[in-house]
Design a protein around this motif. Structure first.
Motif, mmCIF file in Angstrom:
data_model
loop_
_atom_site.group_PDB
_atom_site.id
_atom_site.type_symbol
_atom_site.label_atom_id
_atom_site.label_comp_id
_atom_site.label_asym_id
_atom_site.label_seq_id
_atom_site.Cartn_x
_atom_site.Cartn_y
_atom_site.Cartn_z
ATOM 1 N N ALA A 145 87.258 2.017 72.825
ATOM 2 C CA ALA A 145 88.082 1.795 74.022
ATOM 3 C C ALA A 145 88.957 2.992 74.363
ATOM 4 O O ALA A 145 89.435 3.105 75.495
ATOM 5 N N HIS A 146 89.182 3.873 73.408
ATOM 6 C CA HIS A 146 90.058 5.018 73.629
ATOM 7 C C HIS A 146 89.293 6.324 73.846
ATOM 8 O O HIS A 146 89.915 7.387 73.973
ATOM 9 N N LEU A 147 87.975 6.274 73.888
ATOM 10 C CA LEU A 147 87.197 7.489 74.104
ATOM 11 C C LEU A 147 87.439 8.039 75.506
ATOM 12 O O LEU A 147 87.782 7.290 76.425
ATOM 13 N N PRO A 148 87.255 9.343 75.688
ATOM 14 C CA PRO A 148 87.579 9.957 76.984
ATOM 15 C C PRO A 148 86.547 9.667 78.057
ATOM 16 O O PRO A 148 85.357 9.505 77.787
ATOM 17 N N ALA A 149 87.047 9.627 79.288
ATOM 18 C CA ALA A 149 86.180 9.661 80.467
ATOM 19 C C ALA A 149 86.008 11.121 80.876
ATOM 20 O O ALA A 149 86.550 12.029 80.229
ATOM 21 N N ILE A 201 95.372 14.167 81.331
ATOM 22 C CA ILE A 201 94.125 14.826 80.922
ATOM 23 C C ILE A 201 93.993 14.845 79.402
ATOM 24 O O ILE A 201 92.935 14.558 78.858
ATOM 25 N N CYS A 202 95.076 15.167 78.721
ATOM 26 C CA CYS A 202 95.070 15.225 77.260
ATOM 27 C C CYS A 202 96.018 14.167 76.717
ATOM 28 O O CYS A 202 97.227 14.252 76.915
ATOM 29 N N ARG A 203 95.480 13.171 76.035
ATOM 30 C CA ARG A 203 96.316 12.083 75.523
ATOM 31 C C ARG A 203 96.049 11.862 74.039
ATOM 32 O O ARG A 203 95.015 12.281 73.507
ATOM 33 N N VAL A 204 96.997 11.205 73.404
ATOM 34 C CA VAL A 204 96.923 10.940 71.969
ATOM 35 C C VAL A 204 96.612 9.462 71.752
ATOM 36 O O VAL A 204 97.231 8.595 72.372
ATOM 37 N N ALA A 205 95.668 9.183 70.867
ATOM 38 C CA ALA A 205 95.363 7.812 70.448
ATOM 39 C C ALA A 205 95.816 7.666 69.002
ATOM 40 O O ALA A 205 95.246 8.283 68.100
ATOM 41 N N ALA A 206 96.884 6.904 68.806
ATOM 42 C CA ALA A 206 97.404 6.643 67.458
ATOM 43 C C ALA A 206 97.447 5.133 67.286
ATOM 44 O O ALA A 206 98.445 4.489 67.598
ATOM 45 N N LEU A 207 96.378 4.573 66.786
ATOM 46 C CA LEU A 207 96.239 3.118 66.736
ATOM 47 C C LEU A 207 96.993 2.532 65.542
ATOM 48 O O LEU A 207 96.969 3.098 64.454
ATOM 49 N N PRO A 208 97.643 1.387 65.744
ATOM 50 C CA PRO A 208 98.281 0.691 64.614
ATOM 51 C C PRO A 208 97.235 -0.017 63.762
ATOM 52 O O PRO A 208 96.030 0.014 64.071
ATOM 53 N N ALA A 209 97.692 -0.685 62.720
ATOM 54 C CA ALA A 209 96.773 -1.470 61.898
ATOM 55 C C ALA A 209 96.103 -2.539 62.762
ATOM 56 O O ALA A 209 96.724 -3.078 63.689
ATOM 57 N N PRO A 210 94.842 -2.858 62.503
ATOM 58 C CA PRO A 210 94.148 -3.855 63.332
ATOM 59 C C PRO A 210 94.776 -5.235 63.190
ATOM 60 O O PRO A 210 95.253 -5.610 62.116
ATOM 61 N N ASN A 211 94.776 -5.974 64.315
ATOM 62 C CA ASN A 211 95.278 -7.355 64.257
ATOM 63 C C ASN A 211 94.161 -8.286 63.797
ATOM 64 O O ASN A 211 93.030 -7.856 63.520
ATOM 65 N N ASP A 212 94.470 -9.561 63.742
ATOM 66 C CA ASP A 212 93.498 -10.535 63.217
ATOM 67 C C ASP A 212 92.213 -10.548 64.042
ATOM 68 O O ASP A 212 91.114 -10.651 63.493
ATOM 69 N N ARG A 213 92.356 -10.448 65.359
ATOM 70 C CA ARG A 213 91.161 -10.467 66.212
ATOM 71 C C ARG A 213 90.340 -9.204 66.005
ATOM 72 O O ARG A 213 89.103 -9.265 65.908
ATOM 73 N N GLU A 214 91.007 -8.044 65.941
ATOM 74 C CA GLU A 214 90.290 -6.776 65.801
ATOM 75 C C GLU A 214 89.560 -6.684 64.469
ATOM 76 O O GLU A 214 88.530 -6.006 64.369
#
Length: 305
Positions: free
Chosen positions: A131-135, A107-120
């Motif tokens: 992509a990490h927003l809650p449902a 229910i409660c999760r953490v989004a800790a994204l790394p540095a973006p890759n070449d594609r991102e």
């Protein structure tokens, strides 16, 4: 015969109570373990020791309220986003850890994204965060967020002036769009002084258990303190909107910062207690022909303690 039965029942009830007491104490021990990570407690004056007791009591009370909030979010299908920003070593991770400690990670999760890759790096800037927003029925805590562009990317030269300005044109609309869609957006900035950050960095350098927290980017942030200050001031001014305002958490005192942050977070949501069905433990099913096989000795973890 009746007396023997009563004695056995009383004994079982006492054992159950003792077991429950053990489990509660074991959970409380986790709080003290987290505190010991910060090498606190020794040489404190009586007032500080008194506050430590208050801190643990209030933290547990607030965590109980967070569980009520979690139940409400799940029952109502609410969607909640909480953004945690601040300087390196400002205490964001410690606050997030205390918020999530007793909650259901589904229910409660953490989004800790790394540095973006070449594609991102070629995507729409907000795309990888979307992509990490809650449902429905979820809470997402962003340990750093799309505001990287207004902070580290700006200071370290990882984005162009045009990308920086486009960010500030887009971010209010992006967040208003989230709010219109029914997502509650809450943003916290953890604020510490120049002297406090230096002290925390030096403590990390000396502590082998914390050295992993220091990256080359963190060390460079010390040299560019004033640049980060200016970037922060611009960010707060240009991206605090009525639909998603910034809330600044004075964080020189870690424990008070955690309590104040959690208490304010709870105050921003209209959660109510949710009734739960009574939980009844089913009777264990026994099969007379079943015998539990002993675990092979070669599989057992050595009992070193």
């Amino acid at each position: 015969m009746t007396q023997d039965h009563d004695f056995s029942a009383n004994s079982s009830a006492e054992q159950a109570r003792e077991r429950m007491r053990y489990e509660i104490i074991d959970d409380l021990d986790e709080e003290f373990e987290l505190s010991l990570e910060e090498n606190e407690g020794e040489g404190l004056d009586p007032a500080d020791r008194t506050f430590r007791r208050t801190y643990f009591r209030e933290l547990i009370r607030l965590q109980a309220e967070l569980i009520k909030l979690q139940d409400w979010v799940k029952a109502t299908g609410e969607r909640v986003v909480v953004v945690f920003e601040g300087r390196d070593a400002a205490g964001k991770g410690g606050a997030i850890k205390r918020i999530t400690q007793r909650l259901n990670p589904r229910i409660c999760r953490v989004a800790a994204l790394p540095a973006p890759n070449d594609r991102e790096r070629t995507q729409w800037y907000f795309q990888r965060y979307v992509a990490h927003l809650p449902a429905a029925g979820e809470i997402v805590l962003f340990d750093r967020s799309w505001y990287n562009r207004a902070g580290v990317e700006r200071v370290m030269g990882f984005c162009t002036d045009e990308e920086y300005e486009e960010f500030f044109r887009s971010v209010p609309e992006f967040e208003r769009m989230l709010v219109r869609s029914g997502i509650r957006v809450i943003k916290f900035w953890f604020s510490i002084t120049d002297e406090e950050q230096e002290a925390r960095f030096r403590a990390r350098i000396e502590d082998p258990l914390k050295q992993w927290k220091l990256s080359p980017m963190d060390l460079e942030s010390r040299r560019r303190w004033e640049s980060y200050t200016l970037a922060k001031e611009i960010m707060l001014e240009r991206s605090s909107i009525p639909a998603a305002p910034w809330w600044v958490v004075p964080a020189v005192d870690k424990k008070r910062a955690r309590l104040n942050c959690i208490a304010h977070f709870l105050s921003l949501l209209p959660y109510e207690p949710v009734s739960r069905p009574e939980v009844v433990l089913p009777e264990r099913v026994f099969h007379p022909d079943y015998e539990r096989e002993p675990t092979p000795e070669t599989m057992l973890v050595p009992q070193r303690y």
